[in-house]
Structure formats: C-alpha cells, structure tokens
Scaffold this motif. Structure first.
Motif, short mmCIF file in Angstrom:
data_model
loop_
_atom_site.label_atom_id
_atom_site.label_comp_id
_atom_site.label_asym_id
_atom_site.label_seq_id
_atom_site.Cartn_x
_atom_site.Cartn_y
_atom_site.Cartn_z
N ARG A 66 0.98 -1.20 -0.08
CA ARG A 66 -0.12 0.01 -0.09
C ARG A 66 0.81 1.31 0.08
N ILE A 67 1.99 1.24 0.42
CA ILE A 67 2.81 2.16 0.59
C ILE A 67 4.31 1.70 -0.16
N SER A 68 4.99 2.88 -0.56
CA SER A 68 6.20 2.69 -1.16
C SER A 68 7.35 2.15 -0.02
N PRO A 69 8.13 0.89 -0.36
CA PRO A 69 9.07 0.57 0.53
C PRO A 69 10.07 1.45 0.43
N ILE A 70 10.39 2.44 -0.60
CA ILE A 70 11.46 3.35 -0.47
C ILE A 70 11.37 4.54 0.24
N LEU A 71 10.14 4.92 0.25
CA LEU A 71 9.81 6.07 0.97
C LEU A 71 9.58 5.72 2.43
N PHE A 72 8.74 4.48 2.74
CA PHE A 72 8.43 4.06 4.01
C PHE A 72 8.92 2.84 4.17
N PRO A 73 9.89 2.62 4.38
CA PRO A 73 10.22 0.96 4.65
C PRO A 73 9.54 0.61 5.97
N SER A 74 9.24 -0.73 5.90
CA SER A 74 8.61 -1.23 7.02
C SER A 74 9.38 -1.37 8.71
N PRO A 75 8.61 -1.25 9.53
CA PRO A 75 9.32 -1.30 10.84
C PRO A 75 10.11 -2.38 10.88
N THR A 76 9.91 -3.56 10.58
CA THR A 76 10.83 -4.72 10.73
C THR A 76 12.10 -4.36 9.80
N THR A 77 12.04 -3.76 8.60
CA THR A 77 13.43 -3.43 7.81
C THR A 77 14.09 -2.36 8.42
N ILE A 78 13.43 -1.49 9.27
CA ILE A 78 14.06 -0.56 10.13
C ILE A 78 14.85 -1.08 11.18
N LEU A 79 14.31 -1.85 12.07
CA LEU A 79 14.98 -2.48 12.93
C LEU A 79 16.04 -3.53 12.63
N ASP A 80 15.91 -4.29 11.37
CA ASP A 80 17.01 -4.93 10.97
C ASP A 80 18.30 -4.08 10.53
N ALA A 81 17.85 -2.81 10.21
CA ALA A 81 19.19 -1.92 9.50
C ALA A 81 19.66 -1.42 10.92
N PHE A 82 18.61 -1.24 11.97
CA PHE A 82 19.30 -0.70 13.22
C PHE A 82 20.30 -1.78 14.06
N ALA A 83 19.82 -2.92 13.66
CA ALA A 83 20.57 -4.12 14.59
C ALA A 83 22.11 -4.24 13.59
N ASP A 84 21.98 -3.86 12.40
CA ASP A 84 23.16 -4.27 11.36
C ASP A 84 24.20 -3.10 11.71
N LEU A 85 23.68 -1.64 11.87
CA LEU A 85 24.61 -0.68 12.45
C LEU A 85 25.12 -0.65 13.87
N ALA A 86 24.26 -1.45 14.89
CA ALA A 86 24.69 -1.31 16.04
C ALA A 86 25.67 -2.55 15.97
#
Length: 291
Positions: A66-86
């Motif tokens: 329903r929304i663009s994953p480029i503009l609004f990535p899913s919360p789980t995708t953001i958490l995965d990026a957070f974990a990778d950077l951390a």
C-alpha cells in the motif's frame, strides 16, 4: 522422693500466632507493591495504544504494498538496519560523537544562561542593559544563524558546539530570570531581617525558589539541543547521527535515515526521563515537580 520438675509446655498456639503475624504483615506489603506496579502499568498503557497501532498499520501497509518501501520501509526493515549498524559499531560511534557535542553545547550555553539569567533576575540595571539585546537575538531564527556560524568559526567542532550552545541558551536564560523574579518576596525580606549576605540570599533563597523554573528551562533546552545538533551535523560534518542520516539520504538508504530518527527519539526520551527523575528527587519538598 520428689518428682522431677517439668518445663512448661510450649504454647504452640502463641507461636503459630506470631508466625501468622509475620505472614499477615508481609502480605499487605506485597499487595502494595503489586498495586503500585498495576498503577504504573495503567498509566503507561494508554500512551502505548497510538504508537503501537501506527506501527501495526505501517507494517501491514508495507507488506501489502500500500505504501512505497523506498519512502516508508517497514518497521521490521528499520529494526534490521538498526541491528546491522549497532552490530558493526557504526551506530555507537556516530551516537557517541553526537552526544559529546550536545553535552558540550549544554555546558557552555547552559552555564552562560545561568550566569546572565541570575544577573538579570537579581539586578535591575543588568535587566535594563542585557535583557533587550538578549530578547532581540532570541527572536532570530536558529537556522538563520547557521551560515554565519560556519563563516565565523569554520566547519570544525567549534561551530557545531556553539550552534548548540546558542540554541540552549535562551530557554535556560528566561527560566532563570523568571525563577528569580517569581521567588516569594517574603522569603527574601525574612532573609534580610536575619542579616543574610547577598551570597547567602542567592544560595539559600533564590536558587531553591527558582529550581522549578530551572528544570523546566533545562528540559526545553535539551530538546532544542538534539534538534540543533542535527542541523549542525547535516550542514558540515563527517561524523555524528546527522551526518549518518544525510549520507544515507544521498544513497536513497531510507532505512538508515529512519534509524537515525529512531536513535534521536530514544536519546531525547531517555534524557527527558532522566531530568524528570532528578527533578522529582531534588524538589521533593516543593509542589513544582515534573509531571
């Protein structure tokens, strides 16, 4: 032959009563603790309804396209990026740099604000000389000063720290000034009758009487400091959370941008909660406590 003396029988009923008293006394204590935890949970849960609902709807909208994953990535995708950077240590490196800049700006700007606010609050002459200029500079938009700070102080740490200091100065300055002026005049009169020196009046009357205002100004300043450091790091920097976000944006790495926003949100909430806890502990005697 006399019969041997027998010791009196143990009063089992009495002993049982004493043991029972211990359990009876402990039960209300546990009940009070459970009641306190229940009240805290009841106070926190309503505030979680809206953010949890937004996250669930966001996740569903992302998974269903329903929304663009480029503009609004899913919360789980953001958490995965957070974990990778951390996990790589990148997030902690940039976060520590940002925190150090905020702390330095708060110390410089807050210290000067306390000094000038106290002078203006105590001396009418200082108010007439300093306050008009301070109020004029306060009305200048913060972003309008950014380019000047870069021109004056370069693109190094000095311009970033001073930009933060400028942002945090005015809330603490105004809070200190108003706190001193709102201190109960009767307390000051009593202190003068008791022949307190000016320093004693400052230390024992004005400072305690203005603490409620000071904490309020400090909480506002901390929020402004996090916003100011983002602006400073986005304009000219090679490290910090602001730099991490602007660098990710240039590569269309939207999850990392959201990781920066999430990290700033965590830092802001944590710092405000810490200040509120310190305020409650410091102002136990006062009705001007954090809510």
């Amino acid at each position: 032959m006399s019969s041997p003396s027998l010791s009196p029988p143990r009063d089992l009923r009495s002993e049982s009563t004493e043991l029972g008293d211990v359990h009876i006394g402990a039960a209300p204590e546990r009940g009070r603790r459970r009641g306190s935890l229940a009240r805290r949970a009841a106070a926190v849960l309503p505030g979680l309804i809206l953010p949890v609902t937004i996250l669930v709807v966001w996740q569903i909208a992302s998974e269903t396209g329903r929304i663009s994953p480029i503009l609004f990535p899913s919360p789980t995708t953001i958490l995965d990026a957070f974990a990778d950077l951390a996990g790589a240590g990148t997030l902690w490196e940039h976060t520590s740099t940002t925190v150090m800049r905020v702390v330095a700006g708060l110390l410089i700007g807050g210290g000067l604000a306390l000094l000038f606010g106290a002078l203006v609050g105590m001396l009418r002459t200082a108010e007439q000389v300093v306050n008009p200029t301070a109020q004029m500079v306060r009305m200048v938009p913060h972003l309008a000063m950014t380019s000047l700070f870069v021109l004056w102080f370069g693109i190094g740490e000095t311009s970033k720290v001073l930009l933060i200091a400028k942002g945090v100065f005015f809330p603490i300055y105004v809070a200190t000034f108003l706190g001193f002026r709102d201190t109960d005049a009767k307390l000051i009169q009593v202190a003068r009758v008791l022949e307190f020196s000016r320093f004693d009046i400052f230390r024992k009357v004005l400072i305690p009487g203005s603490l409620g205002h000071l904490f309020y100004g400090l909480r506002l300043s901390v929020g402004i400091a996090w916003g100011a450091v983002v602006v400073a790091e986005m304009i000219s920097s090679s490290s910090g959370l602001g730099y991490l976000m602007i660098d990710a944006r240039s590569f269309n790495d939207t999850p990392v941008v959201f990781v920066g926003i999430l990290t700033f949100a965590i830092l802001g909430i944590a710092s405000d909660l810490a200040l509120r806890a310190i305020e409650r502990r410091t102002l136990r005697w006062s009705d001007r406590r954090a809510t």
